[in-house]
Scaffold this active site. Structure first.
Site, PDB file in Angstrom:
ATOM      1  N   TYR A 201     -23.503  77.613   3.644  1.00 35.72           N
ATOM      2  CA  TYR A 201     -23.927  78.163   4.896  1.00 35.72           C
ATOM      3  C   TYR A 201     -23.151  79.384   4.914  1.00 35.72           C
ATOM      4  O   TYR A 201     -23.467  80.301   5.762  1.00 35.72           O
ATOM      5  CB  TYR A 201     -23.508  77.075   6.021  1.00 35.72           C
ATOM      6  CG  TYR A 201     -24.246  75.927   5.948  1.00 35.72           C
ATOM      7  CD1 TYR A 201     -25.332  75.679   5.316  1.00 35.72           C
ATOM      8  CD2 TYR A 201     -23.738  74.987   6.708  1.00 35.72           C
ATOM      9  CE1 TYR A 201     -26.167  74.318   5.140  1.00 35.72           C
ATOM     10  CE2 TYR A 201     -24.521  73.656   6.812  1.00 35.72           C
ATOM     11  CZ  TYR A 201     -25.485  73.498   6.173  1.00 35.72           C
ATOM     12  OH  TYR A 201     -26.261  72.301   5.879  1.00 35.72           O
TER      13      TYR A 201
ATOM     14  N   LYS B 179     -20.262  70.089   2.016  1.00 37.57           N
ATOM     15  CA  LYS B 179     -21.025  69.690   0.940  1.00 37.57           C
ATOM     16  C   LYS B 179     -20.717  70.452  -0.338  1.00 37.57           C
ATOM     17  O   LYS B 179     -20.510  71.930  -0.255  1.00 37.57           O
ATOM     18  CB  LYS B 179     -22.576  69.900   1.466  1.00 37.57           C
ATOM     19  CG  LYS B 179     -22.879  69.174   2.552  1.00 37.57           C
ATOM     20  CD  LYS B 179     -24.459  69.745   2.856  1.00 37.57           C
ATOM     21  CE  LYS B 179     -24.716  69.239   4.489  1.00 37.57           C
ATOM     22  NZ  LYS B 179     -23.879  70.173   5.422  1.00 37.57           N
TER      23      LYS B 179
ATOM     24  N   HIS C  58     -24.753  68.192  -2.083  1.00 44.23           N
ATOM     25  CA  HIS C  58     -25.786  68.969  -1.447  1.00 44.23           C
ATOM     26  C   HIS C  58     -27.239  68.798  -1.440  1.00 44.23           C
ATOM     27  O   HIS C  58     -28.122  68.379  -0.987  1.00 44.23           O
ATOM     28  CB  HIS C  58     -25.405  70.621  -1.147  1.00 44.23           C
ATOM     29  CG  HIS C  58     -26.039  71.260   0.003  1.00 44.23           C
ATOM     30  ND1 HIS C  58     -25.421  72.398   0.564  1.00 44.23           N
ATOM     31  CD2 HIS C  58     -27.374  70.841   0.700  1.00 44.23           C
ATOM     32  CE1 HIS C  58     -26.189  72.644   1.614  1.00 44.23           C
ATOM     33  NE2 HIS C  58     -27.264  71.850   1.842  1.00 44.23           N
TER      34      HIS C  58
ATOM     35  N   ASN D 216     -30.353  64.758   0.511  1.00 47.47           N
ATOM     36  CA  ASN D 216     -31.611  64.978  -0.184  1.00 47.47           C
ATOM     37  C   ASN D 216     -32.119  64.071  -1.247  1.00 47.47           C
ATOM     38  O   ASN D 216     -32.554  64.451  -2.415  1.00 47.47           O
ATOM     39  CB  ASN D 216     -31.682  66.483  -0.421  1.00 47.47           C
ATOM     40  CG  ASN D 216     -31.650  67.584   0.662  1.00 47.47           C
ATOM     41  OD1 ASN D 216     -32.163  67.449   1.493  1.00 47.47           O
ATOM     42  ND2 ASN D 216     -30.365  68.304   0.590  1.00 47.47           N
TER      43      ASN D 216
ATOM     44  N   ASN E 144     -33.701  68.211  12.924  1.00 47.71           N
ATOM     45  CA  ASN E 144     -34.077  67.248  13.795  1.00 47.71           C
ATOM     46  C   ASN E 144     -35.130  67.515  14.661  1.00 47.71           C
ATOM     47  O   ASN E 144     -35.973  66.608  15.082  1.00 47.71           O
ATOM     48  CB  ASN E 144     -32.926  66.881  14.738  1.00 47.71           C
ATOM     49  CG  ASN E 144     -31.643  66.607  13.884  1.00 47.71           C
ATOM     50  OD1 ASN E 144     -30.843  67.283  14.290  1.00 47.71           O
ATOM     51  ND2 ASN E 144     -31.716  65.637  12.887  1.00 47.71           N
TER      52      ASN E 144
ATOM     53  N   GLU F  82     -38.338  81.820  11.106  1.00 45.35           N
ATOM     54  CA  GLU F  82     -37.932  83.209  10.632  1.00 45.35           C
ATOM     55  C   GLU F  82     -37.730  83.180   9.027  1.00 45.35           C
ATOM     56  O   GLU F  82     -37.769  84.344   8.673  1.00 45.35           O
ATOM     57  CB  GLU F  82     -36.410  83.472  11.328  1.00 45.35           C
ATOM     58  CG  GLU F  82     -35.244  82.682  10.686  1.00 45.35           C
ATOM     59  CD  GLU F  82     -34.096  82.878  11.546  1.00 45.35           C
ATOM     60  OE1 GLU F  82     -33.059  83.456  10.953  1.00 45.35           O
ATOM     61  OE2 GLU F  82     -33.964  82.409  12.710  1.00 45.35           O
TER      62      GLU F  82
ATOM     63  N   THR G 269     -26.607  78.064  19.337  1.00 49.98           N
ATOM     64  CA  THR G 269     -25.828  78.937  19.371  1.00 49.98           C
ATOM     65  C   THR G 269     -25.792  79.210  21.080  1.00 49.98           C
ATOM     66  O   THR G 269     -24.790  80.174  21.393  1.00 49.98           O
ATOM     67  CB  THR G 269     -25.793  80.430  18.767  1.00 49.98           C
ATOM     68  OG1 THR G 269     -27.413  80.899  19.153  1.00 49.98           O
ATOM     69  CG2 THR G 269     -25.924  80.302  17.251  1.00 49.98           C
TER      70      THR G 269
ATOM     71  N   LEU H   8     -25.910  73.424  23.672  1.00 54.49           N
ATOM     72  CA  LEU H   8     -24.823  72.624  23.309  1.00 54.49           C
ATOM     73  C   LEU H   8     -24.917  71.265  24.303  1.00 54.49           C
ATOM     74  O   LEU H   8     -24.759  70.121  23.731  1.00 54.49           O
ATOM     75  CB  LEU H   8     -23.554  73.347  23.601  1.00 54.49           C
ATOM     76  CG  LEU H   8     -23.178  74.255  22.313  1.00 54.49           C
ATOM     77  CD1 LEU H   8     -21.892  74.975  22.408  1.00 54.49           C
ATOM     78  CD2 LEU H   8     -23.115  73.436  20.903  1.00 54.49           C
TER      79      LEU H   8
ATOM     80  N   ASN I 286     -28.173  69.083  23.942  1.00 55.85           N
ATOM     81  CA  ASN I 286     -28.401  68.337  22.683  1.00 55.85           C
ATOM     82  C   ASN I 286     -27.410  67.238  22.713  1.00 55.85           C
ATOM     83  O   ASN I 286     -27.653  66.120  21.744  1.00 55.85           O
ATOM     84  CB  ASN I 286     -28.082  69.476  21.577  1.00 55.85           C
ATOM     85  CG  ASN I 286     -29.091  70.259  21.436  1.00 55.85           C
ATOM     86  OD1 ASN I 286     -29.994  70.323  22.011  1.00 55.85           O
ATOM     87  ND2 ASN I 286     -29.049  71.436  20.741  1.00 55.85           N
TER      88      ASN I 286
END
Length: 655
Positions: free
Chosen positions: A381, A410, A443, A505, A554, A562, A609, A614, A617
């Site tokens: 990330y 990860k 990962h 995965n 999710n 994007e 963000t 926040l 959720n």
């Protein structure tokens, strides 16, 4: 309402109009660990009083597939677990220190009635029994109200009853140096007293007030301090036959022990053998015995109820937990799922993928203020330094302490070789400014050519982006077996750098292969999950094997638009059925989908963000979806995968 008490066991007895045991069944099909835990947590004080009044409560018919899910249920009662120190039976850990196997004595051996650990100075207040595999024949755990035994004992044997009450009893047992699985009382002194040396065992025996004599063959003869045989339940004032006298006198037999010498009165005199044999017959007549069913959870008030075990045939897996009366510490203070290690992972975390570096520190602090306790990170990330700054700021502001948080990261594909795993973990810890991770995941089940930290970090997918090759041709795979990588992950666990290890995965076939060689099974499998990709078979496989599922992406498409991997028309929250359900329950479409995940038994890591998102959720615990609504959302499944290396990297792992 999640449970119903309208359908009681035919074997149950009634005491003062109260069924023993009281049986709760699900109000509707498909109620699993998450919703049952919610109900117990919301009603725990009332449930404890119900346990006291009824003596035992059986939860039957709920969708509980693994010891980990049953552990999640019993932990929601909010009682503090206690170590199994001083008990006679050989037991093995199943879920951390929370759930153990019940007595591992040979199946043909019955175990007489007793109060759990009554021979110990501080016996447990409550017990939980959980059935994962019922025996083919027999194997019940009969229960009995102790007050009924006392009443009979006082009426039929008043003089000996008075003597036992005034003098108390002592228990005598010869313990082997190593566990003896052939004996119902074969627990070794090393295991019993959690000791590695005789000196450590003596210190624990002295603490308990026991006397001891070391014998040949590494055995020790122990005599407990005098403990009460008749006690008073301080909550009700009722006198109870609270002891293991009958169990010891009739059942403490093996190559080392004579049951007739297993219990003596507090002054050293012998017990009345005829009286105890008569009481044992009464117990057998008065007992309540019912066959176990898979998924059963039986809660027992140890001050009210005695238990035993019948002989059995075939495989049987019934597990137990012992509690003391204190309230448990709330580690995360947020709904959590239980892992095989005994650790609890928060059900809602904040995913850090694609959160810009410049806002990471602030978002972390705001998330903690909003109640988040779980942060999902990864080397790939590229923002772990910034996440670490946010965590450090929260610690500095005393918003939270490290032990109250759950931090996941990860291992990237380029670090799969055994010589690179530890260094990759240390790099992540340095960037996050932490001493350990709560969870470290592989990962992808993809091994790529190593890229040194100093050359490029994070290394991403392309081995050398400057070569200007076509993306799929810039990825250089190497042959590193998953078993090699996993063994190195297990070393991290032994070293204490991580507390839990898992995968991302992985499909069923990969998990099967990993489980064949793993010394420590993966506690988590993190995969793409949303209504367009329900992964029912994978979830079912993981549940049966005690592997918790965490879902990423999710809400499906939003994170991929994007990137050109999805279109706005793919948004699941715009589906009419989701919109209609949101209106019906008075929540947002996103909250409906996130709640759908939780009721399926999975944890989630939605990304945002925005401060109001926040709060939105994580605001998922004041409403519920009906089974019909759950089915309507699940029906949106089209096996649509947005994050597929087989598509964007030409490395198929799901086909």
């Amino acid at each position: 309402m999640v449970v119903s008490a309208s359908n009681q066991l035919p074997e149950a007895k009634n005491y003062s109009g109260k069924p023993f045991p009281l049986t709760y069944r699900p109000k509707e099909k498909g109620i699993g660990a998450f919703r049952l835990s919610e109900w117990i947590s919301a009603n725990k004080d009332k449930l404890k009083k119900t346990l006291q009044d009824h003596g035992a409560v059986l939860f039957r018919g709920f969708d509980l597939r693994s010891p980990e899910e049953q552990a999640q249920v019993i932990s929601s009662l909010g009682l503090k677990t206690m170590p199994y120190v001083g008990g006679a039976a050989v037991r093995n850990k199943v879920v951390g220190d929370l759930i153990m196997t019940t007595n591992e004595s040979p199946p043909q051996e019955p175990i007489p009635f007793h109060h759990e650990m009554a021979q110990c100075p501080e016996p447990p207040s409550h017990l939980a029994f959980m059935c994962n595999i019922p025996a083919q024949k027999g194997g019940a755990t009969p229960i009995l109200r102790s007050s009924a035994v006392y009443d009979y004992f006082k009426q039929k044997h008043p003089k000996f009853c008075q003597k036992m009450e005034s003098l108390g009893v002592k228990y005598v047992r010869i313990m082997p140096g190593e566990d003896d699985p052939k004996s119902a009382i074969g627990r070794s002194w090393r295991n019993t007293f959690k000791a590695n040396t005789k000196e450590e065992a003596e210190a624990e025996m002295k603490k308990q007030g026991s006397s001891w004599e070391w014998m040949d063959n590494d055995c020790v003869k122990t005599i407990t301090a005098t403990v009460p045989a008749i006690r008073k339940d301080e909550r009700t004032g009722a006198k109870i036959f609270f002891n293991s006298v009958v169990a010891a006198f009739t059942g403490w037999i093996d190559s080392r022990n004579d049951p007739k010498k297993a219990v003596i009165l507090g002054d050293g005199s012998l017990v009345d053998a005829e009286a105890l044999i008569d009481v044992a017959k009464f117990m057998d007549k008065e007992k309540v015995s019912f066959a176990w069913e898979e998924g059963d959870v039986l809660l027992v008030d140890n001050w009210v109820t005695m238990h035993s075990r019948q002989p059995f045939e075939g495989p049987r897996r019934v597990m137990a937990t012992v509690f003391r009366g204190d309230e448990a510490d709330e580690k995360h203070n947020t709904p959590s799922a239980m892992l095989t290690s005994g650790d609890s992972i928060p059900l809602v975390g904040l995913g850090m993928w694609k959160i810009p570096k410049e806002v990471c520190p602030d978002i972390v602090v705001k998330a903690i203020k909003a109640g988040y306790r779980c942060f999902d990170n990864a080397c790939d990330y590229g923002n772990e330094v910034e996440v670490g700054k946010g965590l450090s700021k929260a610690f500095e502001l005393k918003l939270i302490t490290r032990d109250k948080l759950w931090i996941t990261s990860k291992l990237w594909n380029t670090y799969h070789a055994k010589e690179h795993v530890r260094a990759a973990c240390l790099k992540t810890l340095k960037d996050l400014n932490l001493k350990y991770l709560d969870l470290y995941l592989i990962h992808f089940p993809i091994a790529q050519k190593f890229v040194p930290f100093e050359k490029r970090y994070p290394p991403e997918w392309s081995y050398d982006p400057e070569e200007k090759k076509e993306f799929t041709k810039s990825i250089v795979q190497v042959d590193v077996p998953i078993a090699e990588t996993w063994a190195a992950m297990e070393q991290l666990l032994e070293e204490g750098l991580v507390k839990n290890i898992g995968v991302c995965n992985f499909n069923c076939a990969l998990l099967r292969e990993l489980l064949k060689t793993a010394k420590v099974k993966p506690v988590v499998n993190q995969v793409e999950l949303h209504p367009y990709l329900t992964q029912n078979k994978l979830i079912r496989f993981c549940r049966r094997n005690g592997i918790h599922m965490t879902g990423f992406s999710n809400l499906g498409a939003p994170s991929y638009v994007e990137l050109g991997m999805a279109k706005k028309a793919d948004f699941v929250i715009d589906q009419k059925v989701v919109v209609d359900i949101a209106k019906a329950v008075g929540k947002t479409e996103a909250q409906v989908v996130l709640r759908w995940h939780l009721q399926r038994g999975n944890s989630i890591i939605p990304k945002t963000t925005k401060e109001h998102r926040l709060k939105e959720n994580i605001g998922l615990f004041d409403f519920a979806l009906s089974q019909e609504q759950m089915a309507q959302i699940s029906a949106l499944n089209m096996n649509r995968r947005f994050n597929d290396p087989g598509v964007f990297a030409d490395i198929p792992i799901y086909d």
